[in-house]
Design a protein around this motif. Sequence first.
Motif, mmCIF file in Angstrom:
data_model
loop_
_atom_site.group_PDB
_atom_site.id
_atom_site.type_symbol
_atom_site.label_atom_id
_atom_site.label_comp_id
_atom_site.label_asym_id
_atom_site.label_seq_id
_atom_site.Cartn_x
_atom_site.Cartn_y
_atom_site.Cartn_z
ATOM 1 N N TYR A 2 9.190 -10.918 -16.017
ATOM 2 C CA TYR A 2 8.032 -10.479 -15.241
ATOM 3 C C TYR A 2 7.010 -11.602 -15.094
ATOM 4 C CZ TYR A 2 4.015 -7.848 -13.586
ATOM 5 O OH TYR A 2 2.954 -7.398 -12.836
ATOM 6 N N GLN A 40 3.676 -12.901 -12.089
ATOM 7 C CA GLN A 40 2.914 -12.631 -10.882
ATOM 8 C C GLN A 40 2.702 -13.931 -10.123
ATOM 9 O OE1 GLN A 40 -0.741 -10.712 -12.050
ATOM 10 N NE2 GLN A 40 0.218 -8.700 -12.220
ATOM 11 N N GLU A 72 3.882 -9.172 -7.582
ATOM 12 C CA GLU A 72 5.112 -9.326 -8.361
ATOM 13 C C GLU A 72 5.861 -10.534 -7.817
ATOM 14 O OE1 GLU A 72 9.069 -9.461 -9.226
ATOM 15 O OE2 GLU A 72 8.583 -8.561 -7.284
ATOM 16 N N ASP A 111 4.990 -1.598 -4.658
ATOM 17 C CA ASP A 111 5.936 -2.535 -5.263
ATOM 18 C C ASP A 111 5.399 -3.969 -5.263
ATOM 19 O OD1 ASP A 111 7.971 -0.665 -5.879
ATOM 20 O OD2 ASP A 111 8.660 -0.699 -3.799
ATOM 21 N N ARG A 162 2.558 -4.987 -6.140
ATOM 22 C CA ARG A 162 1.773 -5.235 -7.359
ATOM 23 C C ARG A 162 2.336 -4.418 -8.532
ATOM 24 N NH1 ARG A 162 -2.589 -8.376 -6.234
ATOM 25 N NH2 ARG A 162 -3.321 -8.415 -4.078
ATOM 26 N N GLN A 163 3.651 -4.392 -8.594
ATOM 27 C CA GLN A 163 4.365 -3.721 -9.678
ATOM 28 C C GLN A 163 3.843 -4.214 -11.020
ATOM 29 O OE1 GLN A 163 7.358 -1.671 -10.107
ATOM 30 N NE2 GLN A 163 6.950 -1.950 -12.276
ATOM 31 N N TYR A 213 9.035 -2.456 -15.612
ATOM 32 C CA TYR A 213 9.571 -3.448 -14.662
ATOM 33 C C TYR A 213 11.059 -3.689 -14.888
ATOM 34 C CZ TYR A 213 10.103 -7.961 -12.245
ATOM 35 O OH TYR A 213 10.493 -8.978 -11.424
ATOM 36 N N ALA A 269 13.645 -5.224 -8.763
ATOM 37 C CA ALA A 269 12.686 -5.988 -7.964
ATOM 38 C C ALA A 269 13.397 -6.999 -7.069
ATOM 39 C CB ALA A 269 11.695 -6.704 -8.878
ATOM 40 N N LYS A 284 14.885 -5.197 -4.076
ATOM 41 C CA LYS A 284 13.842 -4.825 -3.120
ATOM 42 C C LYS A 284 13.371 -6.036 -2.320
ATOM 43 C CE LYS A 284 12.114 -0.679 -5.395
ATOM 44 N NZ LYS A 284 10.934 0.062 -5.898
#
Length: 310
Positions: free
Chosen positions: A106, A108, A114, A161, A163-164, A169, A174, A177
Amino acid sequence: MTWSTADIPDLAGRRALVTGATSGLGYETALELLRHGADVLIAARDPEKAASAAERLAHASSSEPTVVELDLADLTSVEKAADQVGKTYDRLDLLVNNAGVMAPPYRQTADGFELQLGTNHLGHFALTGRLLPLLLKAPAPRVVTVSSFMHKTARGITAADFRQPQRGYSKWVAYGKSKLANLLFMLELDRRARAAGSTLLSVGAHPGYASTHLQAAGPELAGRAFEARVWEGINKVVAQSAAAGAWPSLYAATSPEARPGGYYGPKYEIRGTPKPVSPTRTAQDQALAERLWTWSVEATGVNPTLTVPR
């Protein structure tokens, strides 16, 4: 359908920008474009890696590419890169949205999105939108967006999604997607180009399973060296070469037979010569694509327009 890089037409006089061209699919794509006469810009985040790749590309093709510094995980960097290209060149014939991250831990982006959706989709959405004025000055511009067969794992996508949060997570969810978003964007760009009467050709491609560093990069970021070595071992047994993985992108970028909204991948799904392939029903959902476009405009502050510059 049979096709090889020998079928790529003479690209002299055409200018292309390839993202993520320091290694893997992007490098092989840039190399063949250079070998066939194109003026190639390679966009990359790391200046040292970009300089090294440019040197290797020049040696392998006898034609020197131009380096553009670009971090797709930073919308300010995207804006600066597009401004640099716009101030230097009067048009752009081809944009290959190739760069991406796959299944990292994970993270950002610089703008709080994300990492995978922020880089793979939003970064390319903003870059394409900012470069459209240059592309529309070319007589037959193309935008190639590289997706993955992993888009089939995604059942949908929402604005949330982007700002998952870290809690709950799943790196593979992700990733799927983000690759679904690539196809939704490609097809919506095609619809908007045709509705505007533009000559812009928006097409997609996926490499199948190609041996690149992408598979090991995520485990390396997470400090899991053993998992990275496992992926490298799997690549040696199962994957096709990065050069072969780039064939669908090169077909989409150069073939006179490529069609508006076409999607191209390996003949046998994970390997083989390129052929037309089908996105999932979700990827072809026009209403979802329109919503994604709206969410992406709101997230990036970039509203791509297909108005032809005067």
